[in-house]
Each structure stands twice: as C-alpha cells, then as structure tokens.
Design an enzyme around this catalytic site. Structure first.
Site, PDB file in Angstrom:
ATOM      1  N   LYS A 230       0.834  -1.208   0.000  1.00 56.84           N
ATOM      2  CA  LYS A 230       0.000   0.000   0.000  1.00 56.84           C
ATOM      3  C   LYS A 230       0.867   1.255   0.000  1.00 56.84           C
ATOM      4  O   LYS A 230       0.627   2.191  -0.752  1.00 56.84           O
ATOM      5  CB  LYS A 230      -0.898   0.035   1.245  1.00 56.84           C
ATOM      6  CG  LYS A 230      -1.931  -1.065   1.263  1.00 56.84           C
ATOM      7  CD  LYS A 230      -2.933  -0.840   2.363  1.00 56.84           C
ATOM      8  CE  LYS A 230      -2.524  -1.425   3.698  1.00 56.84           C
ATOM      9  NZ  LYS A 230      -2.474  -2.876   3.730  1.00 56.84           N
ATOM     10  N   THR A 231       1.891   1.229   0.864  1.00 54.92           N
ATOM     11  CA  THR A 231       2.749   2.401   1.003  1.00 54.92           C
ATOM     12  C   THR A 231       3.463   2.688  -0.319  1.00 54.92           C
ATOM     13  O   THR A 231       3.566   3.820  -0.764  1.00 54.92           O
ATOM     14  CB  THR A 231       3.777   2.137   2.120  1.00 54.92           C
ATOM     15  OG1 THR A 231       3.089   1.508   3.202  1.00 54.92           O
ATOM     16  CG2 THR A 231       4.409   3.407   2.595  1.00 54.92           C
TER      17      THR A 231
ATOM     18  N   ASP B   1      -4.091   7.128   3.409  1.00 48.23           N
ATOM     19  CA  ASP B   1      -3.625   5.786   3.792  1.00 48.23           C
ATOM     20  C   ASP B   1      -4.400   5.333   5.038  1.00 48.23           C
ATOM     21  O   ASP B   1      -4.913   6.174   5.772  1.00 48.23           O
ATOM     22  CB  ASP B   1      -2.117   5.868   4.109  1.00 48.23           C
ATOM     23  CG  ASP B   1      -1.462   4.495   4.119  1.00 48.23           C
ATOM     24  OD1 ASP B   1      -2.140   3.504   3.766  1.00 48.23           O
ATOM     25  OD2 ASP B   1      -0.268   4.409   4.466  1.00 48.23           O
ATOM     26  N   GLU B   2      -4.453   4.043   5.294  1.00 46.67           N
ATOM     27  CA  GLU B   2      -5.094   3.485   6.494  1.00 46.67           C
ATOM     28  C   GLU B   2      -6.511   4.031   6.674  1.00 46.67           C
ATOM     29  O   GLU B   2      -6.912   4.410   7.776  1.00 46.67           O
ATOM     30  CB  GLU B   2      -4.263   3.798   7.764  1.00 46.67           C
ATOM     31  CG  GLU B   2      -2.787   3.477   7.665  1.00 46.67           C
ATOM     32  CD  GLU B   2      -2.450   2.017   7.949  1.00 46.67           C
ATOM     33  OE1 GLU B   2      -3.385   1.189   8.055  1.00 46.67           O
ATOM     34  OE2 GLU B   2      -1.248   1.709   8.033  1.00 46.67           O
TER      35      GLU B   2
ATOM     36  N   GLN C 127      -7.596  -4.596   9.214  1.00 47.01           N
ATOM     37  CA  GLN C 127      -6.594  -4.006  10.115  1.00 47.01           C
ATOM     38  C   GLN C 127      -7.130  -2.760  10.819  1.00 47.01           C
ATOM     39  O   GLN C 127      -6.365  -1.906  11.257  1.00 47.01           O
ATOM     40  CB  GLN C 127      -5.330  -3.656   9.333  1.00 47.01           C
ATOM     41  CG  GLN C 127      -4.603  -4.899   8.814  1.00 47.01           C
ATOM     42  CD  GLN C 127      -3.310  -4.535   8.114  1.00 47.01           C
ATOM     43  OE1 GLN C 127      -2.367  -4.053   8.729  1.00 47.01           O
ATOM     44  NE2 GLN C 127      -3.247  -4.759   6.827  1.00 47.01           N
TER      45      GLN C 127
ATOM     46  N   ARG D 153       2.727  -9.082  10.851  1.00 50.65           N
ATOM     47  CA  ARG D 153       3.975  -8.295  10.897  1.00 50.65           C
ATOM     48  C   ARG D 153       5.176  -9.187  10.604  1.00 50.65           C
ATOM     49  O   ARG D 153       6.275  -8.714  10.336  1.00 50.65           O
ATOM     50  CB  ARG D 153       4.212  -7.646  12.293  1.00 50.65           C
ATOM     51  CG  ARG D 153       3.158  -6.658  12.787  1.00 50.65           C
ATOM     52  CD  ARG D 153       2.864  -5.573  11.821  1.00 50.65           C
ATOM     53  NE  ARG D 153       1.728  -5.922  11.002  1.00 50.65           N
ATOM     54  CZ  ARG D 153       1.415  -5.330   9.841  1.00 50.65           C
ATOM     55  NH1 ARG D 153       2.159  -4.369   9.381  1.00 50.65           N
ATOM     56  NH2 ARG D 153       0.374  -5.709   9.136  1.00 50.65           N
TER      57      ARG D 153
HETATM   58  N1  LIG Z   1       5.615  -5.211  -6.191  1.00 44.71           N
HETATM   59  C1  LIG Z   1       6.392  -5.561  -5.166  1.00 44.71           C
HETATM   60  N2  LIG Z   1       7.385  -6.439  -5.336  1.00 44.71           N
HETATM   61  C2  LIG Z   1       8.181  -6.806  -4.313  1.00 44.71           C
HETATM   62  N3  LIG Z   1       8.064  -6.355  -3.061  1.00 44.71           N
HETATM   63  C3  LIG Z   1       7.078  -5.475  -2.814  1.00 44.71           C
HETATM   64  C4  LIG Z   1       6.193  -5.032  -3.847  1.00 44.71           C
HETATM   65  N4  LIG Z   1       5.328  -4.161  -3.300  1.00 44.71           N
HETATM   66  C5  LIG Z   1       5.638  -4.064  -1.985  1.00 44.71           C
HETATM   67  N5  LIG Z   1       6.691  -4.849  -1.687  1.00 44.71           N
HETATM   68  C6  LIG Z   1       7.314  -5.044  -0.357  1.00 44.71           C
HETATM   69  O1  LIG Z   1       6.324  -5.618   0.481  1.00 44.71           O
HETATM   70  C7  LIG Z   1       6.483  -5.183   1.816  1.00 44.71           C
HETATM   71  C8  LIG Z   1       5.172  -4.652   2.311  1.00 44.71           C
HETATM   72  O2  LIG Z   1       4.854  -3.476   1.607  1.00 44.71           O
HETATM   73  P1  LIG Z   1       4.110  -2.294   2.349  1.00 44.71           P
HETATM   74  O3  LIG Z   1       4.762  -2.084   3.627  1.00 44.71           O
HETATM   75  O4  LIG Z   1       3.980  -1.166   1.401  1.00 44.71           O
HETATM   76  O5  LIG Z   1       2.744  -2.991   2.587  1.00 44.71           O
HETATM   77  P2  LIG Z   1       1.487  -2.472   3.329  1.00 44.71           P
HETATM   78  O6  LIG Z   1       0.406  -2.913   2.422  1.00 44.71           O
HETATM   79  O7  LIG Z   1       1.592  -1.026   3.645  1.00 44.71           O
HETATM   80  O8  LIG Z   1       1.509  -3.346   4.660  1.00 44.71           O
HETATM   81  P3  LIG Z   1       0.628  -3.326   5.998  1.00 44.71           P
HETATM   82  O9  LIG Z   1      -0.749  -2.857   5.660  1.00 44.71           O
HETATM   83  O10 LIG Z   1       0.635  -4.736   6.444  1.00 44.71           O
HETATM   84  O11 LIG Z   1       1.350  -2.463   6.952  1.00 44.71           O
HETATM   85  C9  LIG Z   1       7.577  -4.143   1.814  1.00 44.71           C
HETATM   86  O12 LIG Z   1       8.757  -4.748   2.285  1.00 44.71           O
HETATM   87  C10 LIG Z   1       7.686  -3.765   0.345  1.00 44.71           C
HETATM   88  O13 LIG Z   1       8.997  -3.392  -0.009  1.00 44.71           O
END
Ligand SMILES: Nc1ncnc2c1ncn2[C@@H]1O[C@H](COP(=O)(O)OP(=O)(O)OP(=O)(O)O)[C@@H](O)[C@H]1O
Length: 747
Positions: free
Chosen positions: A39-40, A222-223, A253, A603
């Site tokens: 997402k980030t 976000d969130e 979440q 996590r």
């Molecule tokens: N397309 C991609 N290919 C490989 N790695 C990725 C890709 N997109 C995201 N990641 C990796 O996946 C991990 C999770 O990404 P991110 O933290 O953005 O997820 P999130 O959806 O915000 O997580 P959460 O909601 O659980 O906190 C990070 O380590 C990021 O670098």
C-alpha cells in the site's frame, strides 16, 4: 509499512494491480489491500506518477496515519526526484496547518497550544470543580472519553440537545461546555478539537472549502479503515468538488474503534462515491505462506469485513511455533534465550520484535533481556515527553508562544522554586479572570494586584522579565535548540537539577530533548517554536520506532501497525488479555481484538512465535489464566494448525530443583512437529467444543462471591482440581477464579 530504503520509481517493481492503482487518474478509487501488499509503495509511486503526468506538487495532499509514516513517505517521494511542495502529513498535522491559516474563520488564534493528555485531565477536573459536581462521579479519564466521542462525531456542546431526564449525560454535556470554555480561555485546543474544528470550518465556510479543494486537487489517504467520523467529514468536504479521492486500506486491520475509528467508512466507500472504482491488492510480499494461512484462519471468524484471500508472493517455509508456559517469568526467559540464540547465529536485532497487548507486559520481558545482555528498546514515544523535567521545559516553551496558556504558567511560575507561593498564583488567576485578560498579562500587572504584597510582587516581576527575555529571543531566532538552551540555563532548571542528588538522569533527558530539537532545526522546512511544539504534541508511540536502532523492539500490538520484522513473538494469548477483558461484551469489540491479533501475526516475515501462560501476574496478583479463544480459532489448541511441518507446539514447565535454571527445564521440541505428534497439553477454551459433562458451573449461571458480589459465569474450564471459572461481576470486572478457592455459590 515503513521501508528503510527508498528506490527510484521503476514500473517493473509493481504488480499489474499496483500499477493500475498508481496510474489511476481522476475520480474516486478504493484500494483494498491485505497486509504487506505494498500500500505504502502504491501511494508513493502514485504521487510521483501524478506529478509526472502534469499535476502540480502543491495540488496533492497525502494523509498518513503516523508522523513517522509521513516522514518516510516524504523521503521516498523526494528519493524519486519530486521536489518539495506536496502536502504529506497526518490528519492532525494537516488540521493544525489549516486552523492556523484560517484562524479567523475557525475562531482560533494562530498561536494556540495543543494540550497533552495530562493538561486535558487537569482542565476537565477544573471544569467538574467549577460546576460543583462531585468529582467521584466524573472521573477525568471517563469524562474525557465521553467528550472525545462527541468531538469525533463533530458534536459541539451547542449542537447536542440536552438529554432530558438522563442525569449523567446532561451533566456530561455541561462539563463539556465548561471544559471547552476553559480551553478557549487558555487559547488551547485538544487533539480532538483539531479534527472537529477543521471539519466544522470546512462545513460552514464555503470560501475556505472552495479554496482548499482548489488547492488540494488530489487527496490520497492511507489506512482509511481507521478514520473516525470527523476525519471522514474532512475527507469528504475536501474532495466533494473534484471527486479525486484515493483511499487505501484494509478493513481487517481496523484497530482504533476505541479512539472513534469507524470501520464503516471503508466498508461503505463505494456507496459514498457511487462512481468509485475499486482495486484489490491480494499478493503479500512480506510473510511466508504458513503465516498467512494462520492469519486467514483467524480473520474469517469476523463478520464485518470484505472477504479476501491472502496470497504469499514470497517463497520459503515459515517457522510458526505455539508455546505454552507455566508463567510469565518462564515465558520471558525462554523468549530471551531464544532471541540470544538467534542473534548469536547472525540475526539482526532490528529484525526481532516482541508484541503484547498492554504496556505493563514489558516489565518481565525487560528483566530477561537485561539478564541475557540483549539490546532492546521499548517503542513508547510518549513516555519520554511525560517526564517531569521534560514537561517543565515544554511548559516554558508553551508560555513563550502562547501567553494565554494558564496551565503552562501555573506549572512553571514557581518551578524551579523562586518563592512564588500558591496564594500569589491564585490571586493572579483571579485578577486575570475578573479583568478578562490572560494570566501572563495579569502577572505583568502584578503591582496593580492589591492583595499581593511587595515581596511576592517583586518575585513575580522578575519571572515576567525573564519570560519576556525568552519571548524576545524566540522572536529573533528560528533555532528551537538555542531557545531551549537559553531556557535551561536562565530559568534555573539546570542549577536545580545539578543540586538535586535524587534527580537521576533528568539532566541527561534534557540533553536528549535539546539534541532532538537540533535535529528538528536541521530537518524542518521552516523551523519555528510553534511548529516544533505542534510536532511533539502530535507525537505518538509508533513515531518512536527506529528501524535502525540495532535493538530488539518491544511494543504493543497497536504500535506495531505498519511495521514488519523477520522474527515476531506475540505473547499473552489469554482470555482477558487478548482478547482484552474490556472487549468481551460486544461482538464488535471482539472483532476488533481479532483484527489486532491478525495485524500482529501479519507483521512477521519468516518466524512467528505465539505464546500463552497458565499463570500471569495481574495487578500484583498471580492469577490463573484461560487460553485465548483466538488460539482455538487458529487451531492452536488442538494441534489442528495445518499440515505444515514447520508448525510446532511446545509446553514449557518451570524448573523443579531449587537451583535449576528455567531454561534447562523446558521440554520444548526442537524438531518441528506435525499436528498429530503434537506434545501440547490439550485444552480448549470453547465450551461448546467439549462434550458436556456435569460441571459445577456452566455459562450463564448466576453466582455470588463473598467479596466481589453477584455475577454471571462466562466460561468454565474443566481441569479437575485446577478447574477455572470465569465470572463477570455486576461491578463490571471479570475474574478467572480457581474453582477450589473460588467460594462461589449459585443463585
Ligand atoms: N511489487 C512488489 N514487489 C516486491 N516487493 C514489494 C512489492 N510491493 C511491496 N513490496 C514489499 O512488500 C512489503 C510490504 O509493503 P508495504 O509495507 O507497502 O505494505 P502495506 O500494504 O503497507 O503493509 P501493511 O498494511 O501490512 O502495513 C515491503 O517490504 C515492500 O517493499
């Protein structure tokens, strides 16, 4: 999640769905994304893409959940070549900015203080006392929580119709009104005011709303699952005109209901914006398959959600271990020795986290980590700012910026001691109130207060002169660290700490504060004392996390939101702890606890250890516990936890011999066990799953306890002479009682 290394935007680093979200141009979009699905990354890349395709940076407003996430997002975007100008902040920081900019329309002065929890408590106590209400009937925490609920729902005291006949609520509304009056008098806002006043401003002022929606033409949030009603209103009002609202979130979440978050905001997004598109991000780049399967098995038990399957994009087998310990001491020492082994075999301490439901659970862990000489950090940012010496320093700074701040004045006028007694202070306050002037103004006119004699009057004058000197210095420099140094030297705080043999490391803490102010001076776009005070007022536990501290991180499950680690330990899977006792009365609250556990599980990248104990020290008493009902849901009570070889179950008992070490006595299984071979002691917390035999108590029985009074049985765990009966007493408390000592009678 906070990624530590930003990369240049390379489209090949995105999956097709991520790419679709990044390239989405105008209109409303809901990105529904599971944990670890990027997402980030999507938000950061979308900001860059919008700019690449013609949007001006200042037309973009991205809202993150924590200051840390905002800082990280700013760095990432800058790392991809975007210059300054984009608004990236939390809702609260955005609101402060808006309120300071449109103070007249919002009816607030530009230099308002933001009151901390402690200052809010003092203020609400004062309100109760001003109204002559019995303080025992309106405890500060409960009263503030009620006020906070009103504010999060954007209800002012004036907009609330009095609850005729409801004694409690009509009184609460009066307290709310008086509390608000006191905040105004001090030119102060509390956290909820920031949101409520902004929502009202956007609702009531067409001109401000027009100007801001013209400015922020692309809104990214976000969130979104954790927005409350006020935040929801702000987002809607800002985006109403152009409809460019891009929200990212995961209903599974949503963990801040207790702070007013409303999961319906995300669940009903597509109704609110009928032309909205939706993109689902299903792939998880963080956790290995076994961890995701476990998380999935848990969360399917929730009703309030949008079903989705988590798909592991990373290969490799995870290690999932369920540990049962006799008590928390053994749990802590075993985890510490496990971590020691991990670090000795090359694991990075930054990649290890221990998560728990309540802060008090860290104490036993700390003892064990110290014993094993493991570097650790408790991620608890707000604690630093609640130390006395830090609060004193901050109060000086607040009074420099906001001379109306009566609480800051009362705190420091005689700190360190300078012979200005309580009576003198009260007379200054009375003078200020009768003349409708600020306390600082009243102090400046101390010679006109006939009830204050020449001695105290002279001391007050000296104090006022000193504060004027600080104010002058603050007007001449932008360096917050320099102002702090000046205050520390000249207020007498430094001398008083040096002279206090019991001051502990108070002066080191102040050094740390000044160092952090220097860092702020270096990093802020336009450092000012006002902006600095705002940034620390909005500091939260999660902001204290440092991914490169070189330490094992200890934190609550809430603080772990958005983070990821190779190795995660989640402790205290016991009824009353997780799920927490306060949440066991309603299905909604229970679902929120389940989401919290789900968030904790997700996590972990490679290794996940989940534990519970038979006994736990609660408020100084060693109490028998009941395993969490969530363990049953993920199959950890029966060994049903999937067929993977990498899932194991262990039971640790305490040492028997007097001098034997706890570690030597565990009979855990080093080789992972399959479910069938599981040596775990079988238990279940779900009575419905157990063939019913005659038990002395069953769910729903009305009982009487000689000390706790009447109650209702909520659970019974049949273990022969160690059977436990759980009772919710009419007083509101829940207890797990060892049957043989319970002295319960059926009613
Ligand atoms: N397309 C991609 N290919 C490989 N790695 C990725 C890709 N997109 C995201 N990641 C990796 O996946 C991990 C999770 O990404 P991110 O933290 O953005 O997820 P999130 O959806 O915000 O997580 P959460 O909601 O659980 O906190 C990070 O380590 C990021 O670098």
């Amino acid at each position: 999640m906070i990624e530590t290394h930003s990369r240049t935007f390379d489209p090949s680093l995105l999956t097709p769905s991520q790419s679709e979200a990044v390239n989405f141009r105008d209109g409303a979009l809901l990105v529904l994304a599971g944990p670890g699905s990027g997402k980030t990354r999507v938000i950061a890349c979308r900001i860059v893409r919008l700019i690449e395709t013609g949007a001006a940076p200042w037309h973009i407003c991205a809202i993150t959940f924590t200051n840390k996430a905002a800082e990280e997002m700013r760095k990432r975007v800058a790392g991809m070549g975007v210059g300054p100008g984009t608004q990236i902040s939390t809702f609260h920081s955005l609101c402060v900015r808006i309120l300071r900019r449109y103070g007249d329309a919002a009816n607030v002065k530009e230099n308002f203080s933001i009151y901390s929890d402690d200052e809010q408590r003092k203020c609400v106590k004062q309100a109760v006392s001003n109204l002559d209400y019995p303080s025992g009937s309106f405890p500060p925490a409960k009263t503030l929580a009620a006020i906070s609920r009103f504010k999060n729902a954007v209800e002012t005291p004036e907009s609330l119709t009095e609850f005729e006949g409801d004694y409690y609520y009509s009184k609460i509304i009066k307290i709310y009104k008086e509390y608000q009056r006191l905040l105004d008098e001090n030119n102060a806002l509390d956290f909820d005011d920031l949101l409520m006043k902004t929502a009202l401003l956007l609702k009531n002022s067409d001109h401000v709303r027009e100007e801001l929606s013209g400015r922020y033409r692309y809104l990214l949030i976000d969130e979104y699952q954790d927005t409350n009603h006020a935040q929801y209103q702000i987002a809607r009002l800002l985006a109403k005109k152009h409809g460019n609202i891009f929200v990212v979130g995961d209903p599974d979440q949503s963990i801040y209901k207790w702070r007013g978050a409303d999961i319906k905001n995300i669940l009903q997004f597509e109704k609110d914006w009928p032309n909205a598109s939706r993109i689902d991000l299903q792939e998880n780049f963080r956790s290995r398959r076994e961890i995701l399967e476990l998380a999935d098995r848990l969360i399917v038990n929730n009703k309030q959600r949008k079903p989705k399957k988590l798909v592991a994009a990373v290969s490799g087998e995870a290690e999932v271990v369920f540990d049962r310990y006799e008590d928390s001491r053994l749990e802590s020492s075993s985890i510490a020795s496990d971590i020691k082994k991990l670090i000795t075999s090359g694991a990075d301490p930054n990649e290890i986290a221990i998560l728990y439901r309540v802060n008090s659970m860290s104490r036993t862990l700390e003892e064990s980590l110290v014993r094993e000489k493991i570097p650790y950090r408790i991620v608890r940012g707000v604690e630093f700012y609640s130390r006395k010496e830090i609060r004193d320093m901050i109060a000086y700074l607040k009074l420099i910026v906001n001379p109306d701040d009566g609480q800051a004045f009362a705190r420091i006028v005689n700190t360190p001691t300078r012979g200005i007694g309580k009576t003198t202070v009260n007379r200054i306050i009375e003078f200020a109130q009768s003349g409708r002037i600020s306390i600082f103004d009243a102090a400046s006119r101390v010679s006109s207060i006939s009830t204050i004699g020449p001695g105290p009057s002279g001391k007050v004058r000296t104090f006022v002169e000193m504060m004027r000197k600080f104010q002058k210095a603050a007007a001449e420099t932008n360096s917050v660290a320099d102002i702090m140094e000046l205050v520390y030297d000249e207020s007498g705080i430094e001398k008083s700490l040096e002279a206090d043999p019991e001051g502990g490391n108070a002066s080191d803490n102040i050094d740390e504060l000044i160092n952090s102010a220097s860092l702020y001076d270096e990093n802020a776009e336009e450092p000012t004392l006002l902006d600095y005070l705002q940034s620390i007022a909005l500091y939260s536990d999660s902001d204290a996390y440092d991914p490169e501290s070189g330490c094992v991180s200890l934190m609550t499950l809430h603080a772990a939101k958005g983070l990821e680690f190779d190795n995660v330990y989640i402790i205290g899977l016991e009824q009353g702890m997780l799920p927490h006792e306060r949440s066991m009365e309603s299905e909604d609250d229970l679902e929120e606890e389940r989401r919290l556990f789900f968030m904790g599980i997700t996590r972990a990248r490679h290794r996940l250890h989940i534990s519970h104990t038979d006994y736990r020290m609660l408020r100084g008493i060693q109490s028998r516990t009941i395993p969490s009902s969530f363990l049953g849901e993920i199959g950890a009570d029966t060994g049903r936890s999937g067929s993977s070889e990498s899932v194991s179950f262990r039971f640790m008992s305490p040492p028997t011999g007097r001098n034997s070490s706890a570690r030597g006595q565990s009979y855990g299984y080093s080789k992972p066990q399959t479910a069938k071979k599981s040596p775990v002691k079988k238990y279940t917390s779900d009575l419905s799953a157990v063939p019913q035999k005659d038990t002395p108590f069953k769910k729903g029985d009305k009982v009487l306890h000689p000390k706790f009074g009447f109650g209702v049985v909520t659970d019974f765990m049949d273990s022969g002479e160690n059977s436990i009966v759980s009772v919710r007493f009419n007083t509101g408390s829940s207890k797990n009682l060892l049957l043989k000592y319970a002295k319960l009678t059926k009613k």
